[in-house]
Design a protein around this motif. Sequence first.
Motif, mmCIF file in Angstrom:
data_model
loop_
_atom_site.group_PDB
_atom_site.id
_atom_site.type_symbol
_atom_site.label_atom_id
_atom_site.label_comp_id
_atom_site.label_asym_id
_atom_site.label_seq_id
_atom_site.Cartn_x
_atom_site.Cartn_y
_atom_site.Cartn_z
ATOM 1 N N GLN A 36 -1.112 2.772 -1.336
ATOM 2 C CA GLN A 36 -1.614 1.642 -0.580
ATOM 3 C C GLN A 36 -2.127 2.092 0.781
ATOM 4 O O GLN A 36 -1.710 3.125 1.311
ATOM 5 C CB GLN A 36 -0.524 0.591 -0.388
ATOM 6 C CG GLN A 36 -0.093 -0.119 -1.656
ATOM 7 C CD GLN A 36 0.888 -1.243 -1.386
ATOM 8 O OE1 GLN A 36 1.522 -1.300 -0.344
ATOM 9 N NE2 GLN A 36 0.996 -2.158 -2.334
ATOM 10 N N ALA A 37 -3.040 1.320 1.332
ATOM 11 C CA ALA A 37 -3.540 1.610 2.672
ATOM 12 C C ALA A 37 -2.383 1.723 3.652
ATOM 13 O O ALA A 37 -1.452 0.920 3.628
ATOM 14 C CB ALA A 37 -4.512 0.529 3.116
ATOM 15 N N SER A 47 -5.620 1.891 -2.187
ATOM 16 C CA SER A 47 -5.877 0.478 -2.418
ATOM 17 C C SER A 47 -5.795 -0.308 -1.119
ATOM 18 O O SER A 47 -5.101 0.087 -0.169
ATOM 19 C CB SER A 47 -4.877 -0.083 -3.429
ATOM 20 O OG SER A 47 -3.552 0.008 -2.946
ATOM 21 N N SER A 48 -6.483 -1.448 -1.086
ATOM 22 C CA SER A 48 -6.513 -2.294 0.104
ATOM 23 C C SER A 48 -5.201 -3.018 0.298
ATOM 24 O O SER A 48 -4.482 -3.330 -0.663
ATOM 25 C CB SER A 48 -7.649 -3.305 0.019
ATOM 26 O OG SER A 48 -8.899 -2.660 -0.112
ATOM 27 N N LYS A 106 -6.698 5.230 4.347
ATOM 28 C CA LYS A 106 -7.589 4.084 4.316
ATOM 29 C C LYS A 106 -8.326 4.042 2.987
ATOM 30 O O LYS A 106 -8.507 5.077 2.347
ATOM 31 C CB LYS A 106 -8.612 4.174 5.452
ATOM 32 C CG LYS A 106 -8.015 4.316 6.841
ATOM 33 C CD LYS A 106 -9.108 4.524 7.878
ATOM 34 C CE LYS A 106 -8.531 4.686 9.267
ATOM 35 N NZ LYS A 106 -9.599 4.901 10.278
ATOM 36 N N PRO A 107 -8.785 2.868 2.556
ATOM 37 C CA PRO A 107 -9.548 2.795 1.304
ATOM 38 C C PRO A 107 -10.747 3.736 1.280
ATOM 39 O O PRO A 107 -11.086 4.273 0.218
ATOM 40 C CB PRO A 107 -9.990 1.331 1.250
ATOM 41 C CG PRO A 107 -8.903 0.606 1.969
ATOM 42 C CD PRO A 107 -8.513 1.529 3.104
ATOM 43 N N GLU A 108 -11.380 3.952 2.417
ATOM 44 C CA GLU A 108 -12.529 4.840 2.466
ATOM 45 C C GLU A 108 -12.166 6.309 2.278
ATOM 46 O O GLU A 108 -13.052 7.159 2.171
ATOM 47 C CB GLU A 108 -13.316 4.659 3.777
ATOM 48 C CG GLU A 108 -12.453 4.723 5.027
ATOM 49 C CD GLU A 108 -12.063 3.352 5.545
ATOM 50 O OE1 GLU A 108 -12.163 3.121 6.773
ATOM 51 O OE2 GLU A 108 -11.665 2.502 4.724
#
Length: 117
Positions: A13-14, A116-117, A86-88
């Motif tokens: 997760q983020a 994941s966000s 981060k998702p990026e």
Amino acid sequence: QVQVVESGGGLVQAGGSLRLSCVVFGSIYSIGAMGWYRQVPGKQRELVAVVSSSGIADYADSVKGRFTISRDNAKNTVYLQMNSLKPEDTAVYSCNARVIVTSTIYWGQGTQVTVSS
């Protein structure tokens, strides 16, 4: 006979953390610079972090302060500690290593990191 093997990828997760490992097998010569790159579909591969044989490290601006590269020369291993993900950051992360004397760069197959966000 030189083989580069990455491990440690996965789904997080983020805000989470992950540590990637990369081991170089089969080299009869010492390893110089080692680095981590990442790539997503439709984008060019980019340098994430690199560390010299003497321990000097450099990072992409996007990961400074969050990622740390380190190495264990006795084990021909390089690590990438990734914090505050981060998702990026989602990408396939590949390791490379330069073999001294032969001046040859070897690449691993990559390990998937998904945030994941």
